[in-house]
Design an enzyme around this catalytic site. Structure first.
Site, PDB file in Angstrom:
ATOM      1  N   ARG A 109       0.847  -1.194   0.000  1.00  0.00           N
ATOM      2  CA  ARG A 109       0.000   0.000   0.000  1.00  0.00           C
ATOM      3  C   ARG A 109       0.876   1.235   0.000  1.00  0.00           C
ATOM      4  O   ARG A 109       1.788   1.354   0.815  1.00  0.00           O
ATOM      5  CB  ARG A 109      -0.863   0.043   1.277  1.00  0.00           C
ATOM      6  CG  ARG A 109      -1.909  -0.998   1.325  1.00  0.00           C
ATOM      7  CD  ARG A 109      -3.008  -0.666   2.289  1.00  0.00           C
ATOM      8  NE  ARG A 109      -2.578  -0.084   3.561  1.00  0.00           N
ATOM      9  CZ  ARG A 109      -3.409   0.329   4.492  1.00  0.00           C
ATOM     10  NH1 ARG A 109      -4.711   0.253   4.292  1.00  0.00           N
ATOM     11  NH2 ARG A 109      -2.977   0.822   5.632  1.00  0.00           N
ATOM     12  N   THR A 113      -1.300   7.496  -0.342  1.00  0.00           N
ATOM     13  CA  THR A 113      -2.638   7.337  -0.946  1.00  0.00           C
ATOM     14  C   THR A 113      -3.387   6.124  -0.396  1.00  0.00           C
ATOM     15  O   THR A 113      -4.607   6.024  -0.555  1.00  0.00           O
ATOM     16  CB  THR A 113      -2.522   7.145  -2.474  1.00  0.00           C
ATOM     17  OG1 THR A 113      -1.810   5.906  -2.716  1.00  0.00           O
ATOM     18  CG2 THR A 113      -1.754   8.293  -3.123  1.00  0.00           C
ATOM     19  N   ASP A 205       0.595  -3.436  11.974  1.00  0.00           N
ATOM     20  CA  ASP A 205       1.027  -3.816  10.624  1.00  0.00           C
ATOM     21  C   ASP A 205       1.367  -5.305  10.606  1.00  0.00           C
ATOM     22  O   ASP A 205       2.379  -5.738  11.180  1.00  0.00           O
ATOM     23  CB  ASP A 205       2.248  -2.969  10.214  1.00  0.00           C
ATOM     24  CG  ASP A 205       2.616  -3.206   8.756  1.00  0.00           C
ATOM     25  OD1 ASP A 205       2.817  -4.383   8.374  1.00  0.00           O
ATOM     26  OD2 ASP A 205       2.701  -2.225   8.006  1.00  0.00           O
ATOM     27  N   ASP A 208       4.877  -6.380   9.130  1.00  0.00           N
ATOM     28  CA  ASP A 208       5.987  -6.048  10.044  1.00  0.00           C
ATOM     29  C   ASP A 208       6.014  -6.987  11.248  1.00  0.00           C
ATOM     30  O   ASP A 208       7.078  -7.399  11.703  1.00  0.00           O
ATOM     31  CB  ASP A 208       5.876  -4.598  10.527  1.00  0.00           C
ATOM     32  CG  ASP A 208       6.344  -3.612   9.471  1.00  0.00           C
ATOM     33  OD1 ASP A 208       6.985  -4.050   8.489  1.00  0.00           O
ATOM     34  OD2 ASP A 208       6.063  -2.411   9.624  1.00  0.00           O
TER      35      ASP A 208
HETATM   36  C1  PRP Z   1      -1.169  -4.965   4.267  1.00  0.00           C
HETATM   37  C2  PRP Z   1      -1.975  -6.236   4.351  1.00  0.00           C
HETATM   38  C3  PRP Z   1      -2.817  -6.173   3.099  1.00  0.00           C
HETATM   39  C4  PRP Z   1      -3.066  -4.696   2.957  1.00  0.00           C
HETATM   40  C5  PRP Z   1      -4.468  -4.413   3.406  1.00  0.00           C
HETATM   41  O1  PRP Z   1      -0.123  -5.107   3.412  1.00  0.00           O
HETATM   42  O2  PRP Z   1      -1.203  -7.384   4.446  1.00  0.00           O
HETATM   43  O3  PRP Z   1      -2.165  -6.698   1.963  1.00  0.00           O
HETATM   44  O4  PRP Z   1      -2.128  -4.026   3.799  1.00  0.00           O
HETATM   45  O5  PRP Z   1      -4.792  -3.099   3.184  1.00  0.00           O
HETATM   46  P1  PRP Z   1      -5.904  -2.637   2.153  1.00  0.00           P
HETATM   47  O6  PRP Z   1      -7.081  -3.516   2.370  1.00  0.00           O
HETATM   48  O7  PRP Z   1      -6.154  -1.206   2.538  1.00  0.00           O
HETATM   49  O8  PRP Z   1      -5.354  -2.743   0.750  1.00  0.00           O
HETATM   50  P2  PRP Z   1       1.002  -3.974   3.253  1.00  0.00           P
HETATM   51  O9  PRP Z   1       0.629  -3.040   2.140  1.00  0.00           O
HETATM   52  O10 PRP Z   1       1.276  -3.357   4.576  1.00  0.00           O
HETATM   53  O11 PRP Z   1       2.246  -4.795   2.709  1.00  0.00           O
HETATM   54  P3  PRP Z   1       3.120  -5.897   3.481  1.00  0.00           P
HETATM   55  O12 PRP Z   1       2.241  -7.111   3.641  1.00  0.00           O
HETATM   56  O13 PRP Z   1       4.240  -6.136   2.531  1.00  0.00           O
HETATM   57  O14 PRP Z   1       3.560  -5.347   4.796  1.00  0.00           O
HETATM   58  N1  URA Z   2      -2.477  -3.438   6.832  1.00  0.00           N
HETATM   59  C1  URA Z   2      -2.096  -3.892   8.041  1.00  0.00           C
HETATM   60  O1  URA Z   2      -1.129  -4.674   8.152  1.00  0.00           O
HETATM   61  N2  URA Z   2      -2.776  -3.472   9.121  1.00  0.00           N
HETATM   62  C2  URA Z   2      -3.817  -2.643   9.022  1.00  0.00           C
HETATM   63  O2  URA Z   2      -4.418  -2.300  10.061  1.00  0.00           O
HETATM   64  C3  URA Z   2      -4.191  -2.175   7.761  1.00  0.00           C
HETATM   65  C4  URA Z   2      -3.516  -2.601   6.676  1.00  0.00           C
END
Ligand code: PRP
Ligand code: URA
Length: 214
Positions: A109, A113, A205, A208
């Protein structure tokens, strides 16, 4: 929207899933335990999400007599984690169906944005004959899940399930509206998104916390 009346949405109420989600939420839960819990919840959710896998009868000889008995038909399952956090759920489902193929969709994400950016897509072939289980612990705005499923459909995917651990109402509604044919499984439906599009109360997160990054 009253999600309880939607036949393509399952919100789990099982005590084991709820208990483990509470452990996940705790900010004192460390990486090792967090990863373990994500896998265990994926197994518990997968057990229900896969209850409609196609079956066939085969002949088997027991110590008493021969009989016809059911087995899962073919090797037709694909698990597709949305990277990175979805990776944490893969082993939990493979423990139920070790012969499943695994595809990957890379999404992150944008911090400003909150829109998903795709950086990788590799799916098992042929994808159109498989039941595809897309996994990601978090369904926040729904952007990542909607885009990942758009991509899978572009490659020919037809029978698609989406499994998450925590969802925000905003994301669940968006995913269901954009892909009403997709069966959605949710560990717990949380209250809302905050101004940074994080789920409240959520667990922070997920990526993380699974990988020990910041
Ligand atoms: C997180 C999570 C989803 C997304 C959800 O990933 O694992 O993929 O956010 O958010 P959304 O419904 O608003 O799209 P992130 O973008 O943090 O990437 P990561 O898994 O690599 O940490
Ligand atoms: N992605 C995450 O990992 N946590 C949240 O709360 C939203 C998006």
């Amino acid at each position: 929207m009253n999600f309880a009346n939607e036949k393509n949405i399952t919100i789990f109420e099982h005590p084991l899933i709820q208990h483990k989600i509470t452990m996940l939420r705790d900010k004192a839960t460390g990486t090792n335990e967090f990863r373990k819990l994500i896998g265990e919840i994926a197994t518990l959710e997968g057990f229900i999400a896969l209850e409609d896998l196609p079956m066939k009868e085969i002949e088997v000889e027991t110590p008493i007599e021969k009989c016809m008995s059911p087995v899962i038909a073919g090797r037709k399952l694909a698990i597709v984690p949305i990277l990175r956090a979805g990776l944490g759920m893969v082993e939990g489902i493979l423990s139920l169906v070790p012969t499943a193929k695994v595809g990957h969709i890379g999404m992150y994400r944008d911090e400003e944005t909150h829109l998903p950016q795709e950086y990788y897509c590799k799916l098992p072939n042929p994808i159109d004959e498989r039941t595809i289980v897309v996994v990601d612990p978090m369904l926040a705005t729904g952007g990542s899940a909607v885009d990942a499923i758009n991509q899978i459909k572009k490659y020919g995917g037809k029978t698609i399930k989406f499994m998450c651990i925590i969802a925000a109402p905003e994301g669940l509604e968006k995913l269901h509206k954009e892909h009403p044919d997709v069966q959605i499984y949710v560990g717990h439906l949380d209250r809302e998104l905050n101004e940074n599009a994080y789920i409240c109360p959520g667990l922070g997160d997920a990526g993380d916390r699974i990988f020990g990054t910041k």
